[in-house]
Write a protein that holds these residues in place. Sequence first.
Motif: not given
Length: 123
Positions: A35, A57, A59, A69, A71, A80, A95
């Motif tokens: 993102w 992940t 950030y 986040i 999936r 998100l 995205c």
Amino acid sequence: VQLVESGGGLVQAGGSLRLSCAASGRTFSSYAMGWFRQAPGKEREFVAAISWIGGNTYYADSMKGRFTISRDNAKNTLYLQMNSLKPEDTAVYYCAACRSGKRYGAQEEYDYWGQGTQVTVSS
């Protein structure tokens, strides 16, 4: 890969939103996903990324602890979750799909992009 974001909108400071990104085309699970966001008058910046199967992940520092986040490869969807939103989080959120799985924070590593969804946080 075609990417379509949804879930943006207007929210008060301190509120929450969950963005979704629906993917179609090539195998979703073959791509790391990210993102990014772009505020008015500013360059697009990295928000968060997730590895192919979601085991890792990443950030941006200003989002840690507030954004999550995730999936669902079975649904070909990226999410998100944004909590404790601030007016400075106002931006268009995009995205993107990354085949290489490297340098998650670098826009040039991403191969496909969605059209973006607007998030506006009022004070």
